[in-house]
Design a protein around this motif. Structure first.
Motif, mmCIF file in Angstrom:
data_model
loop_
_atom_site.group_PDB
_atom_site.id
_atom_site.type_symbol
_atom_site.label_atom_id
_atom_site.label_comp_id
_atom_site.label_asym_id
_atom_site.label_seq_id
_atom_site.Cartn_x
_atom_site.Cartn_y
_atom_site.Cartn_z
ATOM 1 N N ARG A 79 29.983 1.028 30.227
ATOM 2 C CA ARG A 79 30.146 -0.265 29.664
ATOM 3 C C ARG A 79 29.005 -1.299 29.863
ATOM 4 O O ARG A 79 28.274 -2.102 29.270
ATOM 5 C CB ARG A 79 31.307 -0.692 30.355
ATOM 6 C CG ARG A 79 31.507 -2.355 29.696
ATOM 7 C CD ARG A 79 31.909 -2.461 28.231
ATOM 8 N NE ARG A 79 31.512 -3.900 27.923
ATOM 9 C CZ ARG A 79 32.578 -4.932 27.652
ATOM 10 N NH1 ARG A 79 33.702 -4.427 27.854
ATOM 11 N NH2 ARG A 79 32.238 -6.172 27.112
ATOM 12 N N GLU A 80 28.406 -1.237 31.227
ATOM 13 C CA GLU A 80 27.308 -2.000 31.758
ATOM 14 C C GLU A 80 26.176 -1.686 31.026
ATOM 15 O O GLU A 80 25.188 -2.398 30.770
ATOM 16 C CB GLU A 80 26.998 -1.854 33.178
ATOM 17 C CG GLU A 80 28.229 -2.677 33.961
ATOM 18 C CD GLU A 80 28.072 -2.169 35.548
ATOM 19 O OE1 GLU A 80 28.678 -3.212 36.434
ATOM 20 O OE2 GLU A 80 27.826 -1.144 36.142
ATOM 21 N N ASP A 83 26.226 -3.074 27.500
ATOM 22 C CA ASP A 83 26.229 -4.732 27.541
ATOM 23 C C ASP A 83 24.834 -4.896 27.717
ATOM 24 O O ASP A 83 23.928 -5.789 26.954
ATOM 25 C CB ASP A 83 26.863 -5.310 28.809
ATOM 26 C CG ASP A 83 28.301 -5.411 28.161
ATOM 27 O OD1 ASP A 83 28.399 -5.161 27.111
ATOM 28 O OD2 ASP A 83 28.861 -5.923 29.028
ATOM 29 N N GLU A 84 23.937 -4.167 28.799
ATOM 30 C CA GLU A 84 22.537 -4.419 29.168
ATOM 31 C C GLU A 84 21.832 -4.162 27.849
ATOM 32 O O GLU A 84 20.894 -4.787 27.556
ATOM 33 C CB GLU A 84 22.202 -3.652 30.197
ATOM 34 C CG GLU A 84 22.044 -4.515 31.636
ATOM 35 C CD GLU A 84 20.993 -3.854 32.627
ATOM 36 O OE1 GLU A 84 20.046 -3.422 32.124
ATOM 37 O OE2 GLU A 84 21.410 -4.094 33.667
ATOM 38 N N LEU A 87 22.221 -6.892 25.466
ATOM 39 C CA LEU A 87 21.621 -8.350 25.979
ATOM 40 C C LEU A 87 20.135 -8.523 26.104
ATOM 41 O O LEU A 87 19.747 -9.605 26.280
ATOM 42 C CB LEU A 87 22.377 -8.709 27.155
ATOM 43 C CG LEU A 87 23.979 -9.059 26.952
ATOM 44 C CD1 LEU A 87 24.719 -9.203 28.275
ATOM 45 C CD2 LEU A 87 24.110 -10.033 25.918
ATOM 46 N N ARG A 176 24.565 -14.794 24.176
ATOM 47 C CA ARG A 176 25.157 -13.637 25.261
ATOM 48 C C ARG A 176 26.662 -13.669 25.227
ATOM 49 O O ARG A 176 27.162 -12.739 25.409
ATOM 50 C CB ARG A 176 24.412 -13.880 26.777
ATOM 51 C CG ARG A 176 22.621 -13.749 26.486
ATOM 52 C CD ARG A 176 22.105 -14.134 27.984
ATOM 53 N NE ARG A 176 22.196 -13.137 28.964
ATOM 54 C CZ ARG A 176 21.623 -12.223 29.337
ATOM 55 N NH1 ARG A 176 20.675 -11.756 28.668
ATOM 56 N NH2 ARG A 176 21.924 -11.313 30.237
ATOM 57 N N ARG A 180 28.715 -10.452 24.158
ATOM 58 C CA ARG A 180 29.885 -9.980 25.200
ATOM 59 C C ARG A 180 31.021 -9.782 24.589
ATOM 60 O O ARG A 180 31.860 -8.640 24.684
ATOM 61 C CB ARG A 180 29.817 -10.529 26.378
ATOM 62 C CG ARG A 180 28.875 -10.022 27.494
ATOM 63 C CD ARG A 180 29.357 -10.796 28.780
ATOM 64 N NE ARG A 180 28.096 -11.901 29.052
ATOM 65 C CZ ARG A 180 27.132 -11.367 30.020
ATOM 66 N NH1 ARG A 180 26.864 -10.248 30.492
ATOM 67 N NH2 ARG A 180 26.136 -12.269 30.080
ATOM 68 N N VAL A 183 31.680 -7.081 21.622
ATOM 69 C CA VAL A 183 31.733 -5.721 22.420
ATOM 70 C C VAL A 183 33.085 -5.669 22.760
ATOM 71 O O VAL A 183 33.814 -4.573 22.436
ATOM 72 C CB VAL A 183 30.565 -5.533 23.759
ATOM 73 C CG1 VAL A 183 30.891 -4.183 24.275
ATOM 74 C CG2 VAL A 183 29.293 -5.657 23.100
ATOM 75 N N ASP A 184 33.725 -6.343 23.521
ATOM 76 C CA ASP A 184 35.109 -6.337 23.676
ATOM 77 C C ASP A 184 35.961 -6.103 22.461
ATOM 78 O O ASP A 184 37.025 -5.195 22.264
ATOM 79 C CB ASP A 184 35.589 -7.813 24.318
ATOM 80 C CG ASP A 184 35.554 -7.871 25.811
ATOM 81 O OD1 ASP A 184 35.180 -6.957 26.408
ATOM 82 O OD2 ASP A 184 35.856 -9.115 26.330
#
Lengths: 193, 193
Positions: A79-80, A83-84, A87, A176, A180, A183-184
């Motif tokens: 998940r990180e 996101d990265e 972003l 940003r 996020r 993505v959720d």
DNA sequence: GTCTATAAGGAGATAGAC
DNA sequence: GTCTATCTCCTTATAGAC
């Protein structure tokens, strides 16, 4: 080992970020690169040649900082990582801004220039598949077609938000946050399908 | 009762759809409208004036076909209204294509032209609030800020998908499917917040 | 309100010296 | 390889007649 050509292309990326593809003036590029206009025509033949080489240069540079993301620092959760990766497009470094601007220009130019469409479609596909792959590592049981659709939406959203950011209608922080939450929303939707 | 101004602005929408904002030549616009260049400057002062009024014209025209949506036919549920409002942007009528093209061009131009930014930001805000209103009728208990964020994402997604459609990388049907699923995802997210 | 004609200033591209 | 000088075309914008 920045060759003269590279030096000119770096300058071209800066000028395009400032003026756009269609606002690029060879004389301004020459001044930015610290060379004469004659030299630019010597290296790149004509204005179109400048543009083609600059877009190639920008794509290579984007691949470089995209690849660099994974290498440095501690290991991230799927998940990180997702996101990265998403972003990454919303940082206020000159390089990222230049690349985003050029990408947006390329997209907008392709509407009127068939010659650009194929390259752009290919680059888009690679990006979508990359994001679909990251989504797949977060939700390993989701079907490939569903992942692909979610990736298409997320990348298209990124392009849309990026244009709003660059055209001054959206702060980086707000963008940003919206990414996020998107993505959720997409992950939640994957759970239900 | 199309006035001369209107006739010129309709022509401008067509020329922009064909050449882009930055490819618009006043002389070509004059030919398309069947008038002289002098008359265009008489009505719109300068090139920027042409562009600003064309943006305004396009927005009004979009509002007209947006408004017309509700009036004809049987009454729709809030969800159906929301879907219809968003899918309106993905029809292959010349008018819709012109509007989408011009909107994309103006968005891209605004990145480099501060004069366009304010108008564009205002038009975007109106659109976002309209969509937020429709979302609110589907989920009446959702907080306003959450609705606004969802509307920002949906409209930005529409802009991104629209550019892909116009630049040839996405079929209309596929785009419409992606939009429907995005609405699903956003509504599901509203239920959880 | 509308047209014709044209001024004025870019901007791309090349020639030729070094 | 690199620069200076310049040519030529294209485009915006205006002046003035009708």
């Amino acid at each position: 080992m920045a060759s003269r050509s590279t030096q000119i292309l770096e300058a071209a990326a800066r000028v395009i970020a400032r003026r756009g593809v269609r606002g690029l003036r060879v004389e301004e590029l020459a001044a930015e690169a610290g060379v004469s206009t004659g030299l630019i025509y010597y290296h790149f033949k004509d204005r179109t040649g400048i543009l083609r080489h600059t877009l190639e240069f920008i794509n290579e540079r984007a691949e470089r900082y995209t690849a660099a993301r994974g290498e440095s620092g501690e290991p991230l959760s799927p998940r990180e990582e997702l996101d990265e990766a998403l972003l990454l497009e919303f940082q206020d470094s000159p390089e990222v801004r230049e690349n985003s601007t050029a990408w947006g220009e390329l997209r907008a130019s392709a509407v009127f220039d068939a010659a650009l469409r194929e390259d752009l479609a290919r680059a888009t596909l690679v990006w979508v598949q990359d994001v679909a792959g990251l989504l797949g590592r977060v939700r390993p049981m989701a079907p490939a077609a569903t992942l692909a659709a979610a990736a298409e939406r997320l990348t298209a959203l990124l392009e849309g938000l990026s244009m709003r950011w660059l055209s001054g209608g959206l702060s980086l922080d707000h963008a940003r946050g919206l990414v996020r939450e998107a993505v959720d929303a997409e992950l939640a939707r994957l759970d239900r399908s």
